[in-house]
Design a protein around this motif. Sequence first.
Motif, PDB file in Angstrom:
ATOM      1  N   ALA A   1       0.912  -1.166   0.046  1.00 45.17           N
ATOM      2  CA  ALA A   1      -0.130  -0.063  -0.168  1.00 45.17           C
ATOM      3  C   ALA A   1       0.725   1.226  -0.174  1.00 45.17           C
ATOM      4  O   ALA A   1       0.424   2.308  -0.681  1.00 45.17           O
ATOM      5  CB  ALA A   1      -0.948   0.186   1.172  1.00 45.17           C
TER       6      ALA A   1
ATOM      7  N   ARG B   1      -7.887   7.667  -1.289  1.00 48.16           N
ATOM      8  CA  ARG B   1      -7.237   6.792  -0.904  1.00 48.16           C
ATOM      9  C   ARG B   1      -7.958   5.549  -0.020  1.00 48.16           C
ATOM     10  O   ARG B   1      -7.585   4.489   0.136  1.00 48.16           O
ATOM     11  CB  ARG B   1      -5.979   7.404   0.199  1.00 48.16           C
ATOM     12  CG  ARG B   1      -5.074   7.843  -0.709  1.00 48.16           C
ATOM     13  CD  ARG B   1      -4.014   8.908   0.098  1.00 48.16           C
ATOM     14  NE  ARG B   1      -2.770   9.498  -0.824  1.00 48.16           N
ATOM     15  CZ  ARG B   1      -2.047  10.339  -0.430  1.00 48.16           C
ATOM     16  NH1 ARG B   1      -2.309  10.749   0.921  1.00 48.16           N
ATOM     17  NH2 ARG B   1      -1.255  10.857  -1.349  1.00 48.16           N
TER      18      ARG B   1
ATOM     19  N   SER C   1      -7.171   1.828  -1.101  1.00 50.69           N
ATOM     20  CA  SER C   1      -6.598   1.008  -0.009  1.00 50.69           C
ATOM     21  C   SER C   1      -7.617  -0.376   0.362  1.00 50.69           C
ATOM     22  O   SER C   1      -7.120  -1.457   0.552  1.00 50.69           O
ATOM     23  CB  SER C   1      -6.253   1.706   1.400  1.00 50.69           C
ATOM     24  OG  SER C   1      -7.406   2.110   2.067  1.00 50.69           O
TER      25      SER C   1
ATOM     26  N   PRO D   1     -12.905  -4.993   3.194  1.00 48.36           N
ATOM     27  CA  PRO D   1     -11.958  -3.670   2.882  1.00 48.36           C
ATOM     28  C   PRO D   1     -12.683  -2.722   2.013  1.00 48.36           C
ATOM     29  O   PRO D   1     -12.333  -1.241   2.427  1.00 48.36           O
ATOM     30  CB  PRO D   1     -10.934  -4.488   2.169  1.00 48.36           C
ATOM     31  CG  PRO D   1     -10.893  -5.866   2.411  1.00 48.36           C
ATOM     32  CD  PRO D   1     -12.440  -6.076   2.670  1.00 48.36           C
TER      33      PRO D   1
ATOM     34  N   GLY E   1     -13.025   1.052   3.522  1.00 52.33           N
ATOM     35  CA  GLY E   1     -12.409   2.278   2.777  1.00 52.33           C
ATOM     36  C   GLY E   1     -13.272   3.349   2.308  1.00 52.33           C
ATOM     37  O   GLY E   1     -13.122   4.474   2.457  1.00 52.33           O
TER      38      GLY E   1
ATOM     39  N   PRO F   1      -6.852  -1.370   5.811  1.00 48.62           N
ATOM     40  CA  PRO F   1      -7.057   0.088   5.319  1.00 48.62           C
ATOM     41  C   PRO F   1      -7.171   1.212   6.341  1.00 48.62           C
ATOM     42  O   PRO F   1      -6.775   2.475   6.102  1.00 48.62           O
ATOM     43  CB  PRO F   1      -8.022  -0.218   4.346  1.00 48.62           C
ATOM     44  CG  PRO F   1      -8.771  -1.253   4.461  1.00 48.62           C
ATOM     45  CD  PRO F   1      -7.926  -2.331   5.229  1.00 48.62           C
TER      46      PRO F   1
END
Length: 408
Positions: A133, A145, A149, A277, A281, A332
């Motif tokens: 990452a 981001r 991520s 994730p 995120g 993340p």
Amino acid sequence: MSTQPSTFGAHAPEALDARALFATLAGLCGSFVAIGLARFAYTPLIPPLIQAHWFTASQAVTLGAANFAGYLIGALLGRPIAHALTNRHALRLLMLAATAAFFACAFPLSVSWFFVWRLTSGVAGGAIMVLVATSILPHVPPARRGFVSGMIFLGLGLGIAASGTVIPWLLRHGLRDTWIGLGVLALVLTAISWFGWPRGDAPAAPQHAAAPRAGHADSPRTAFALRLLYAQYAANALGLVPAMVLLVDYVARGLGHGAATGAHDWVLYGVAAIAGPIVCGQAADRIGFRAAWRVALLLQALAVALLAVSSQTWAILVATLVLGAFTPGVVPLALGRIHELVPHDHLEQRAAWSRATTAFALFQALGGYGYSWLFAHSHENYALIFACGAVALTLALLADVFLNRREA
């Protein structure tokens, strides 16, 4: 002055161009191979390894622990390897090492041979977790981001899901063919990612960013917040390990529902891990990484506590979904929190993420062995193990709420 963009998204801060998307795909492939497959695919392979007389039960468990030990080593060596080879070449080499380990494990020449390759896969996983990452996110617009991520660490969720779905299908063709099949899949993903890794280092920060600021890693406030995050991330590992290790066994033997029900519960865990994730995120992009981190700690603490106090089917399902989502989802969030605390110093971001990953790896290993000892010496008291995990997560949340007040 050139009008060509020098970094991803230079002309459209909120957009991701083709290079950024390709780099994101490479990151997903990296976490899928080195973490998702290398770690989680081994769990459903333990019974076949024993049944096929490749190894005894104790040897199979020891070989599983080799990956955790390698992960810790890789977390420590990730930055030095990248410094010697560049991030791009290091990531390529680590992907090849993880892929080679799958093919090598298809031939159980000896316990030592298998241990070395399981250790190698763990080293590759830990180093890739440190590098993947931080090699990509500095090239991505800050507002995106969280999404990127989440996509990178989607590979962890895919690996968990594959361990409950793809592995049983591969096992129909035999144990050796299963390892070779995993190697072929890893090789394909390595090839896909080969040219996706960013060529250079992160773009330089604007000149004004070099001025002293509260978000610099050398400031006492930021240094304290980073140390607190490391401790919280380590506690998060202690909170997740009970479900990662005991959830299937708890459903199958502890509740007496049988191995088939336990396997189905693990598949549900994997499905939630795929979404985790991405959802985390996206949530962080909307409410900020600090708020999303607190919500994650709270929900995990409640889920693990639910396992400790209730054996109702609905409680097991809710806890499985929440913990499955956050097993990869917290990654993340923790990384994004580091980028919030050190927004302009890419080198310090990498150093901080390496320290956080090392803390997580260390306490994950300690938790695994510690919970196993406690489980054996408490007459297999599942509730006690889950309660310990809930306490660890609760302390992490309380520390964030109360100790971080000095930031204000």
